[in-house]
Write an enzyme that holds these catalytic residues in place. Sequence first.
Site, PDB file in Angstrom:
ATOM      1  N   ASP A 179       0.843  -1.193   0.000  1.00 63.21           N
ATOM      2  CA  ASP A 179       0.000   0.000   0.000  1.00 63.21           C
ATOM      3  C   ASP A 179       0.881   1.246   0.000  1.00 63.21           C
ATOM      4  OD1 ASP A 179      -2.297   1.868   0.918  1.00 63.21           O
ATOM      5  OD2 ASP A 179      -3.265  -0.080   0.810  1.00 63.21           O
ATOM      6  N   HIS A 212      -3.447   5.891   3.865  1.00 59.16           N
ATOM      7  CA  HIS A 212      -4.264   4.766   3.416  1.00 59.16           C
ATOM      8  C   HIS A 212      -3.700   3.433   3.901  1.00 59.16           C
ATOM      9  CE1 HIS A 212      -5.931   1.924   0.356  1.00 59.16           C
ATOM     10  NE2 HIS A 212      -6.987   2.717   0.410  1.00 59.16           N
ATOM     11  N   THR A 228      -5.731   1.435  24.513  1.00 58.48           N
ATOM     12  CA  THR A 228      -5.794   2.624  23.668  1.00 58.48           C
ATOM     13  C   THR A 228      -6.227   2.229  22.271  1.00 58.48           C
ATOM     14  OG1 THR A 228      -4.575   4.581  22.913  1.00 58.48           O
ATOM     15  CG2 THR A 228      -3.396   2.497  22.865  1.00 58.48           C
ATOM     16  N   SER A 396     -11.171  -0.878  -0.224  1.00 59.67           N
ATOM     17  CA  SER A 396      -9.842  -0.843   0.395  1.00 59.67           C
ATOM     18  C   SER A 396      -9.890  -1.251   1.855  1.00 59.67           C
ATOM     19  CB  SER A 396      -9.252   0.567   0.308  1.00 59.67           C
ATOM     20  OG  SER A 396      -8.833   0.878  -0.985  1.00 59.67           O
TER      21      SER A 396
END
Length: 724
Positions: A179, A212, A228, A396
């Site tokens: 990616d 992305h 978290t 995606s």
Amino acid sequence: MKGRRLDRLLTAVAAAAAATVLVLVLAAGGQTPAGPGSDTSGVGAYIPRQLVVLAKTPQADKDVKALANALGAVIQAEIPQGRLFLFVFSDDATAGNALLKIKKDNKESFDAWRNWKFSIPKPARPPKKTHAGAAAVVPVEPEHITSDPGYSAQWGLHRIKEPWSGNPLSTDKGIAILDTGVDYNHSDLSGKVVKCFDYIDWDTDPMDLNGHGTHCAGIAAAKAANATGIHGVSPNSKIYAYRVLDASGSGGYFGVTQAIYDAADNANVSILSMSFGGYLYSGSSAYTSLESAIKYARNTKGKICCVAAGNEFNWDLFYYVYYDWGYYPVPAWYPASFTVGASEYKDFRAYFSNYDVTYVLNYETFTISFVDIVAPGYDILSTLPYEQYGNYSGTSMAAPMAAGACARVWGLHPTYTATQVQNRLITTGKSVGPTKGFPSTEKRIDLMKALGKSQTGFQGIVLNAEGAYPLNGAKVEALVGTTVKTSTTTNKAGFFTLIGLTGGTTYTLRFSRAGYLTESYSAGAATANLIKDADASYNLVPIRTLTSTDKYYRIVLSWGSGQPGYDFYYMDGYTYFPYRWWMPAGMEANSYLYTPSGYTYGWWDTGSLAESPYVQFMHDSYFDRSAECHVIRTPESGTYQYAVCVEDEDYGWGTVKYSKGGTAYAAYPIVRIYKGNTLIKVINSSAATRVGTGTLYWSVFNLNAATGAVTVINKITDTKPFYF
């Protein structure tokens, strides 16, 4: 795995069916086809000054350096497994001349093509709704804070039943993210990212400069139980970062191909997640060479290649198929890819997702079949660079969710082959078919079932009825008669899941929250070993303070989903698009309230509760959750009229109940009317009658607000009941 095919069957039956479709298309105007609006890199886009050269024979492999010298090129990189070389020239004109020379003088030994661009699939952006040139004004909705969103905000994980799938295992497999890179310093990813290579800058630092790739990495495998952030589908999986796309989200054919080979050769990688695409001509050397890389990973090395199906709602495919151009979306189209489509909150097809379909146009039957599985891909929360979190939509997002699911199944069954892992996810998935917007039935991942777990219960989403936003902290109880059998609360995404129920027993669900009216709905009978998904949302109405003048009537409209439908609406009338705006499973409706003083309130005039006539349209469903609400604060004397419109000229699509023709999937919207803090009437469109051949307007009721009398009309017509 389904085969990729494009069948053309000329039969008398198909001819008759096609004639009907053709008439509908021509009646819409028969527009001249425009060029495809690809959301991936368009056909012909390439990186300047670069050529990809294929050595066709072992001898040519030896002669490639001499060829580069003769053409004035530098060999920047090579892929030995595919006998591919990246030639870089001093300028693009020289590269163009070299390409012609190779094609003419060296075609027996070499082939060459531009370093075609691949990119992130970018979802279509709907136009703003306008009326008389002005954009609609809709109240801003509250959203959860994404800097520390928490596991409970991840609706996609709950939809695939991840919380009930058992604990992730230390044996869960490694995932390569091909990616824009990965922010390996992010606290939800740090310590688990292996920095592999950067094919943009040609170094070993795959830092994400776009976001992305980091988002995809978090979906697949963000840490769990670290107090978290979020929770990945497979939080114990290592992430192997391969940067193949630049800061703008695009990259070259060569880098993509080399990364696939390199990830395939990485013994620690079992799954490749690829959320990018481009269009290549079937049968060309570029097409077959990239396919060879996918086959190498899948068939030779036994890896799974999870690939995003693409976000063009089949626009490009319909265009290229109809005109027989021979271009297909890769790597999604390849049979060796595990291609992933996207779904939304209620398992409808996300409007942008590409999909499988068989359809008829001009006496020909076309079959597009390349999607293997479906996963949530709409409004997905995940990690972003610099310790951020955010919501993205696209196939995606669905691809890394599937990659994480593959890693979990393979971790539980380490002796499985890639085929067995994929088949396990498909066979245990939930069927989603035409009524959910998938013309050819697909399977949506059910991780709980895939990992051999089971629960009996119900799952759904609760919304604030006035603003249609998810309601956190609502209590949900399952009752048999008056006895509460179990209860839970909604999470930050508004989702609830009730488990531990008894199959075959009929339940009532009761919803309550401080400051809201308590509501009860029949859930029907529970099914053993199944968490049943609600097809509609449950809406809770805020309690209002009433006075002698402030009566607060609330009119709440809700239905299954608005998705898909934008694609049908947007492409309606194009010669190569096989559907019309009234044919999708989703529906986009617009509700209107006409006051005794002659004003109409809806999306284009929202009104105000602070000034006469004290009416406000609270929420527009357009590209949001499928619910709308009107509030009357201080009623006037006389009659209010209420209607719903699905007219295409009013940015509507789908059907309330009846259709003009063709395949129609009625949304069956429901209207609930409240006087003050009391429900006084429920009107279901499934019981509506039809006036003539009406399809456009649902005339629902008239209200005498002074007396509270509701006159139910419940008719569907093609005549507007009042001005809007």
